[in-house]
Scaffold this motif. Structure first.
Motif, PDB file in Angstrom:
ATOM      1  N   LEU A   1     -17.294  16.563  30.555  1.00 34.80           N
ATOM      2  CA  LEU A   1     -16.957  15.990  29.251  1.00 34.80           C
ATOM      3  C   LEU A   1     -15.455  15.818  29.073  1.00 34.80           C
ATOM      4  O   LEU A   1     -15.007  14.751  28.667  1.00 34.80           O
ATOM      5  CB  LEU A   1     -17.542  16.862  28.129  1.00 34.80           C
ATOM      6  N   PRO A   2     -14.631  16.838  29.358  1.00 34.57           N
ATOM      7  CA  PRO A   2     -13.188  16.615  29.224  1.00 34.57           C
ATOM      8  C   PRO A   2     -12.696  15.487  30.123  1.00 34.57           C
ATOM      9  O   PRO A   2     -11.807  14.731  29.740  1.00 34.57           O
ATOM     10  CB  PRO A   2     -12.573  17.949  29.631  1.00 34.57           C
ATOM     11  N   PHE A   3     -13.276  15.369  31.310  1.00 29.91           N
ATOM     12  CA  PHE A   3     -12.858  14.305  32.217  1.00 29.91           C
ATOM     13  C   PHE A   3     -13.186  12.940  31.626  1.00 29.91           C
ATOM     14  O   PHE A   3     -12.380  12.012  31.688  1.00 29.91           O
ATOM     15  CB  PHE A   3     -13.555  14.480  33.572  1.00 29.91           C
ATOM     16  N   LYS A   4     -14.387  12.832  31.026  1.00 29.40           N
ATOM     17  CA  LYS A   4     -14.780  11.560  30.398  1.00 29.40           C
ATOM     18  C   LYS A   4     -13.866  11.237  29.229  1.00 29.40           C
ATOM     19  O   LYS A   4     -13.466  10.089  29.033  1.00 29.40           O
ATOM     20  CB  LYS A   4     -16.229  11.627  29.945  1.00 29.40           C
ATOM     21  N   LEU A   5     -13.560  12.276  28.452  1.00 29.50           N
ATOM     22  CA  LEU A   5     -12.681  12.055  27.301  1.00 29.50           C
ATOM     23  C   LEU A   5     -11.304  11.603  27.766  1.00 29.50           C
ATOM     24  O   LEU A   5     -10.682  10.729  27.156  1.00 29.50           O
ATOM     25  CB  LEU A   5     -12.560  13.335  26.469  1.00 29.50           C
ATOM     26  N   THR A   6     -10.844  12.198  28.854  1.00 27.91           N
ATOM     27  CA  THR A   6      -9.534  11.818  29.389  1.00 27.91           C
ATOM     28  C   THR A   6      -9.557  10.368  29.850  1.00 27.91           C
ATOM     29  O   THR A   6      -8.596   9.619  29.619  1.00 27.91           O
ATOM     30  CB  THR A   6      -9.143  12.735  30.559  1.00 27.91           C
TER      31      THR A   6
ATOM     32  N   ALA B   1      -8.038   4.848  28.883  1.00 22.86           N
ATOM     33  CA  ALA B   1      -8.449   3.451  28.755  1.00 22.86           C
ATOM     34  C   ALA B   1      -7.945   2.864  27.434  1.00 22.86           C
ATOM     35  O   ALA B   1      -7.461   1.734  27.395  1.00 22.86           O
ATOM     36  CB  ALA B   1      -9.970   3.336  28.838  1.00 22.86           C
ATOM     37  N   ILE B   2      -8.069   3.661  26.359  1.00 23.00           N
ATOM     38  CA  ILE B   2      -7.567   3.204  25.060  1.00 23.00           C
ATOM     39  C   ILE B   2      -6.058   3.048  25.109  1.00 23.00           C
ATOM     40  O   ILE B   2      -5.494   2.096  24.572  1.00 23.00           O
ATOM     41  CB  ILE B   2      -7.958   4.185  23.942  1.00 23.00           C
ATOM     42  N   TYR B   3      -5.390   3.968  25.774  1.00 26.86           N
ATOM     43  CA  TYR B   3      -3.936   3.903  25.897  1.00 26.86           C
ATOM     44  C   TYR B   3      -3.513   2.629  26.613  1.00 26.86           C
ATOM     45  O   TYR B   3      -2.546   1.965  26.203  1.00 26.86           O
ATOM     46  CB  TYR B   3      -3.430   5.134  26.646  1.00 26.86           C
ATOM     47  N   GLU B   4      -4.211   2.266  27.661  1.00 26.20           N
ATOM     48  CA  GLU B   4      -3.886   1.041  28.383  1.00 26.20           C
ATOM     49  C   GLU B   4      -4.204  -0.194  27.548  1.00 26.20           C
ATOM     50  O   GLU B   4      -3.470  -1.182  27.557  1.00 26.20           O
ATOM     51  CB  GLU B   4      -4.676   0.979  29.706  1.00 26.20           C
ATOM     52  N   TRP B   5      -5.308  -0.148  26.838  1.00 25.45           N
ATOM     53  CA  TRP B   5      -5.720  -1.293  26.017  1.00 25.45           C
ATOM     54  C   TRP B   5      -4.734  -1.580  24.898  1.00 25.45           C
ATOM     55  O   TRP B   5      -4.558  -2.724  24.503  1.00 25.45           O
ATOM     56  CB  TRP B   5      -7.119  -1.027  25.423  1.00 25.45           C
ATOM     57  N   ARG B   6      -4.064  -0.549  24.425  1.00 24.13           N
ATOM     58  CA  ARG B   6      -3.112  -0.713  23.326  1.00 24.13           C
ATOM     59  C   ARG B   6      -1.923  -1.580  23.718  1.00 24.13           C
ATOM     60  O   ARG B   6      -1.229  -2.100  22.844  1.00 24.13           O
ATOM     61  CB  ARG B   6      -2.617   0.656  22.849  1.00 24.13           C
ATOM     62  N   ALA B   7      -1.667  -1.723  24.986  1.00 26.89           N
ATOM     63  CA  ALA B   7      -0.581  -2.598  25.445  1.00 26.89           C
ATOM     64  C   ALA B   7      -1.126  -3.809  26.183  1.00 26.89           C
ATOM     65  O   ALA B   7      -0.404  -4.446  26.944  1.00 26.89           O
ATOM     66  CB  ALA B   7       0.365  -1.829  26.352  1.00 26.89           C
ATOM     67  N   SER B   8      -2.377  -4.123  25.947  1.00 32.59           N
ATOM     68  CA  SER B   8      -2.983  -5.291  26.585  1.00 32.59           C
ATOM     69  C   SER B   8      -2.911  -6.482  25.634  1.00 32.59           C
ATOM     70  O   SER B   8      -2.709  -6.301  24.431  1.00 32.59           O
ATOM     71  CB  SER B   8      -4.443  -4.997  26.936  1.00 32.59           C
ATOM     72  N   PRO B   9      -3.088  -7.700  26.157  1.00 26.78           N
ATOM     73  CA  PRO B   9      -3.004  -8.872  25.276  1.00 26.78           C
ATOM     74  C   PRO B   9      -4.112  -8.903  24.217  1.00 26.78           C
ATOM     75  O   PRO B   9      -3.925  -9.499  23.155  1.00 26.78           O
ATOM     76  CB  PRO B   9      -3.135 -10.055  26.244  1.00 26.78           C
ATOM     77  N   GLN B  10      -5.247  -8.246  24.486  1.00 28.03           N
ATOM     78  CA  GLN B  10      -6.318  -8.243  23.478  1.00 28.03           C
ATOM     79  C   GLN B  10      -5.907  -7.494  22.213  1.00 28.03           C
ATOM     80  O   GLN B  10      -6.423  -7.760  21.132  1.00 28.03           O
ATOM     81  CB  GLN B  10      -7.595  -7.591  24.037  1.00 28.03           C
TER      82      GLN B  10
ATOM     83  N   GLU C   1       4.520  -0.691  22.455  1.00 26.11           N
ATOM     84  CA  GLU C   1       5.619  -1.622  22.717  1.00 26.11           C
ATOM     85  C   GLU C   1       5.529  -2.123  24.149  1.00 26.11           C
ATOM     86  O   GLU C   1       5.256  -1.361  25.082  1.00 26.11           O
ATOM     87  CB  GLU C   1       6.965  -0.932  22.474  1.00 26.11           C
ATOM     88  N   THR C   2       5.788  -3.415  24.315  1.00 26.11           N
ATOM     89  CA  THR C   2       5.680  -4.011  25.652  1.00 26.11           C
ATOM     90  C   THR C   2       7.006  -4.541  26.175  1.00 26.11           C
ATOM     91  O   THR C   2       7.136  -4.865  27.348  1.00 26.11           O
ATOM     92  CB  THR C   2       4.695  -5.188  25.640  1.00 26.11           C
ATOM     93  N   ARG C   3       7.963  -4.658  25.300  1.00 25.86           N
ATOM     94  CA  ARG C   3       9.246  -5.231  25.691  1.00 25.86           C
ATOM     95  C   ARG C   3      10.210  -4.100  25.993  1.00 25.86           C
ATOM     96  O   ARG C   3      10.581  -3.340  25.115  1.00 25.86           O
ATOM     97  CB  ARG C   3       9.811  -6.101  24.575  1.00 25.86           C
ATOM     98  N   LEU C   4      10.623  -4.009  27.242  1.00 25.16           N
ATOM     99  CA  LEU C   4      11.595  -2.993  27.607  1.00 25.16           C
ATOM    100  C   LEU C   4      12.955  -3.655  27.677  1.00 25.16           C
ATOM    101  O   LEU C   4      13.195  -4.486  28.544  1.00 25.16           O
ATOM    102  CB  LEU C   4      11.243  -2.374  28.965  1.00 25.16           C
ATOM    103  N   PRO C   5      13.861  -3.346  26.745  1.00 26.92           N
ATOM    104  CA  PRO C   5      15.165  -3.994  26.754  1.00 26.92           C
ATOM    105  C   PRO C   5      15.882  -3.748  28.072  1.00 26.92           C
ATOM    106  O   PRO C   5      15.915  -2.638  28.581  1.00 26.92           O
ATOM    107  CB  PRO C   5      15.921  -3.331  25.598  1.00 26.92           C
ATOM    108  N   SER C   6      16.432  -4.824  28.632  1.00 21.47           N
ATOM    109  CA  SER C   6      17.143  -4.689  29.890  1.00 21.47           C
ATOM    110  C   SER C   6      18.402  -5.512  29.821  1.00 21.47           C
ATOM    111  O   SER C   6      18.531  -6.411  28.991  1.00 21.47           O
ATOM    112  CB  SER C   6      16.276  -5.156  31.059  1.00 21.47           C
TER     113      SER C   6
END
Lengths: 152, 205
Positions: free
Chosen positions: A5-10, A15-24, B100-105
């Motif tokens: 369970l902790p592994f799944k949560l991680t 995945a959410i952390y990566e999605w937050r900086a995705s174009p979607q 944030e996606t823009r890393l100032p350079s």
């Protein structure tokens, strides 16, 4: 089993952390911004129309059955108001696009979006205050009259 | 007498000034597109820029559907309240959820505004006054467009298209004065183009 369970949560968290900086991630804000544009078209025009109509009606003797709101004078006045509103916002946007672009490149996209959207929201808040007085339905705003009257 | 002060059109124009300080919709759309450019590879970039346009047309179609019945009953404050709520959600979402996606350079081009503002161009920075720097910031977009022909020609085309489409801003007053349409009826005219474009653009994406 106890580490599953902790592994799944991680994995979900990463995945959410990566999605937050995705174009979607920016599509929802794009929809919200377009929604505000769509929400503003009708009430702004009819708001100016109502104001000009009431001003013109107050200046005329009462004539039963006369629709002053569609008179050429009222039409001309409120279309000028709409034009002024659009022009002011657009011209200022053109002038400030350079500084905002520089800000976006220097300090990041988030800061630019937050500042720009906050100011747009404040502008809408001012419309709420003013239109609340027009309709006279917001009694909460009426209690703020002594404070807000210093603005005029 | 206090109420009368707020019922002047110029008071409502202050809202345009405040929104103009926020750059209107152009700055926000530009920053959103920049976000997409930061987070996509060249192959998928067009697809996501197209999806952001889909959001634009979807919002443009949904907005009048919400505002029409409110405007019909003269619930202007409530209508603007819904707008304000949308902006609050926008700010909170961007502030606390989006990363944030823009890393100032440091900029390679020592003549660009960014290189001076970021201090990476030490040799030129002391030659530019503050006023000159501010002026350069304001005209930087025009300089970028003028220098790059690949951007200049499409920009001229877009300018012409927007100039001609600007008349569509007056479809609401026109429908009101010529046909006597109510807000609910005008809503259909506002929604139809957006819905038509959505059905044409969405499937290919």
């Amino acid at each position: 089993m106890s580490t599953t369970l902790p592994f799944k949560l991680t994995r979900i968290r990463s995945a959410i952390y990566e999605w937050r900086a995705s174009p979607q991630a920016i599509l929802l804000p794009a929809f919200l911004q377009a929604l505000t544009i769509g929400l503003s078209e009708l009430p702004l025009v009819y708001l100016f129309r109502t104001i000009r109509c009431e001003q013109y009606e107050a200046s005329l003797p009462h004539t039963p059955g006369m629709d002053v709101c569609r008179s050429p004078i009222v039409q001309k006045a409120y279309t000028a108001d709409v034009a002024m509103f659009t022009t002011v916002a657009t011209v200022m946007g053109i002038v400030l696009s350079g500084p905002y672009g520089a800000l976006s490149d220097l300090k990041g996209r988030k800061r630019t979006l937050i500042i720009a959207s906050s100011l747009n929201g404040l502008g809408v808040a001012w419309l709420i205050v003013c239109s609340g007085y027009l309709t006279g339905t917001d009694r909460t705003l009426s209690r703020l009259t002594p404070t807000l009257s210093v603005l005029c | 007498m206090y109420y009368a002060s707020f019922l002047q059109p110029w008071v409502f124009q202050l809202s345009a000034v405040i929104q103009g300080l926020g750059g209107g919709f152009s700055v926000i759309i530009s920053a959103q597109n920049a976000f997409i450019a930061d987070t996509t590879s060249p192959i998928e970039r067009s697809r996501y820029l197209g999806l952001s346009l889909v959001m634009l047309w979807t919002g443009g179609a949904v907005g009048p559907l919400i505002s029409a019945p409110l405007t019909n009953h003269k619930l202007y404050a409530l209508n603007f309240g819904v707008m304000a709520l949308a902006w609050v959600v926008y700010v909170l979402y961007v502030a606390f959820f989006v990363r944030e996606t823009r890393l100032p350079s440091g900029e390679r081009d020592s003549g660009s505004v960014l290189s001076v503002l970021s201090g990476s161009s030490i040799g030129n920075s002391h030659e530019k006054t503050v006023v000159g720097l501010m002026l350069q910031v304001f005209v930087e977009p025009l300089r970028v467009i003028a220098v790059n022909r690949a951007i200049l020609l499409p920009s001229i085309a877009v300018l012409g298209a927007i100039l001609s489409a600007g008349a569509f801003s007056y479809v609401v007053p026109y429908c009101d004065s010529k046909f006597g349409l109510s807000p609910n009826e005008v809503c259909c005219i506002l929604v139809a183009p957006n819905a038509f474009i959505l059905t044409g653009v969405s499937p290919p994406l």
